[in-house]
Scaffold this active site. Sequence first.
Site, mmCIF file in Angstrom:
data_model
loop_
_atom_site.group_PDB
_atom_site.id
_atom_site.type_symbol
_atom_site.label_atom_id
_atom_site.label_comp_id
_atom_site.label_asym_id
_atom_site.label_seq_id
_atom_site.Cartn_x
_atom_site.Cartn_y
_atom_site.Cartn_z
ATOM 1 C CG HIS A 89 -3.725 11.376 -7.601
ATOM 2 N ND1 HIS A 89 -2.384 11.617 -7.423
ATOM 3 C CD2 HIS A 89 -3.805 10.281 -8.396
ATOM 4 C CE1 HIS A 89 -1.678 10.707 -8.074
ATOM 5 N NE2 HIS A 89 -2.511 9.880 -8.680
ATOM 6 C CG ASP A 91 -1.507 12.688 -3.608
ATOM 7 O OD1 ASP A 91 -2.385 12.563 -4.485
ATOM 8 O OD2 ASP A 91 -1.155 11.743 -2.873
ATOM 9 C CG ASP A 122 0.917 8.756 -10.847
ATOM 10 O OD1 ASP A 122 -0.291 8.943 -10.676
ATOM 11 O OD2 ASP A 122 1.593 7.988 -10.136
ATOM 12 C CD GLU A 153 -3.246 7.102 -6.370
ATOM 13 O OE1 GLU A 153 -3.405 5.930 -6.750
ATOM 14 O OE2 GLU A 153 -2.146 7.703 -6.427
ATOM 15 C CD GLU A 154 1.148 8.800 -6.264
ATOM 16 O OE1 GLU A 154 1.343 7.631 -5.898
ATOM 17 O OE2 GLU A 154 1.141 9.136 -7.459
ATOM 18 C CG HIS A 419 5.151 5.717 -8.493
ATOM 19 N ND1 HIS A 419 4.646 4.892 -7.506
ATOM 20 C CD2 HIS A 419 4.102 6.471 -8.901
ATOM 21 C CE1 HIS A 419 3.359 5.146 -7.336
ATOM 22 N NE2 HIS A 419 3.008 6.102 -8.174
#
Length: 449
Positions: A89, A91, A122, A153-154, A419
């Site tokens: 992903h 995003d 990520d 996805e996030e 994150h």
Amino acid sequence: MHDDLRQTVRQLMPQVRRDLADLVRIPSVSADPAAAGAVRRSAELTARLFDDAGAAEVEVLAGAAGGPPAVLAHYPAPPGRPTVLLYAHHDVQPAGDLAGWTSPPFEPVERDGRMYGRGTADDKAGVAAHLAALRAFRGRPPVGVTVLVEGEEEISSPNLTGFLRRYRDRLGADVVVLADSDNLRAGQPALTTTLRGMVSCVVEVRALRHGAHSGTYGGAAPDALTGLCRLLATLHDDRGEVRIDGLASWTAPTVEYPEDRFRAEAGVLDEARLIGDGSLAERIWARPAATVLAVDAPTVAGATNTLPPVARAKVGLRVAPGDDASSALRALTRHLREHAPWGLRVRVDEGDLVQPHVIEPRGAAFDAARVAYRAGYGADLVEIGGGGSIPIVGEFAAAFPAAAILVTSPGADPDSRPHSTDESLHLGNFERACLAEALLLAELASIDR
């Protein structure tokens, strides 16, 4: 074959690192409506990169219901060869507190063998690892390859089910590689074979019709905040074990995870004891975990000598593999309603629900992965659990039940801090991941369809 691909991937790495850095510079935060343009630019750059990597077809596709754009690229299968779906992903999470970053989050910087920046691990590393594997074959991989790079996805992929349904005929594959997990340690590859699910709720405790003077009425009249604290304390026993009836556990993978490493990676204070019983693998991968995520109550700065009439908290529950998230959410809701002290009024509003998932790592595709990742990393592939939830795994398993699903890491390790602030990617590990994925495509070419 191994030596030739190793040399090719090594020669490609400067270009692949540039590709990754270019992607990281785009603040593709899907959770921020103001960043919609950046998310679109990120998708368009991703499409150009796969076009440059020899894809026969590349499209930027709007998600179902107008969601953030995804990229779909296709490399045709040689006759009689299987097709592999490569997922990542583009995003990313918001940057968070800028004061916590050593360098600007969207200006990739290399320091001490790592690339720092939001999305480095990520999951723009996943995009770049797929590019590296395909560039290693000059755009003509030995198997058919479909690449799906998602853009939401996030935010828990709210439109993925519709997207998979809409493009099912173009996404079908014999093997699905989801490059969106972590290795247990740098230098050793891992397949994530179990994932905990997740549920949440907001619990409100009400004690009074209105605030009351704590001197005049305190000692007899209950207050909602104390009642909420006592209720939340019933989620665990004194050792920190979850005490919610009706939850299941699973068997953890037999992987060594030393406590000192865990404490350092989690940032646990030296004087703080770990909670729960059993091995660390059991506690973080195979058992439920309850967490008080947030509390709404009077602030310290604005506090007065008043009994709070109402207080709220958000509670999250990680659901063990093999359990059912719906039934776990009912158990959590029931517990909160039944354990309020002093007859206080309780309201529970149910929230998120993500099912846990178990992958049985058996068959030709998993055997091929063990060979490829052993050669790529110089270390045996280990099976680990995931304490967090990756909703897309269950979505792909439901959409393509006959496909082997491999949940891999594009080089992320426990120091990557996805994150969080100062997210980073170990570049040596990243190169190993790129090589391992190229070798995996070569190994999969020999399996029967």
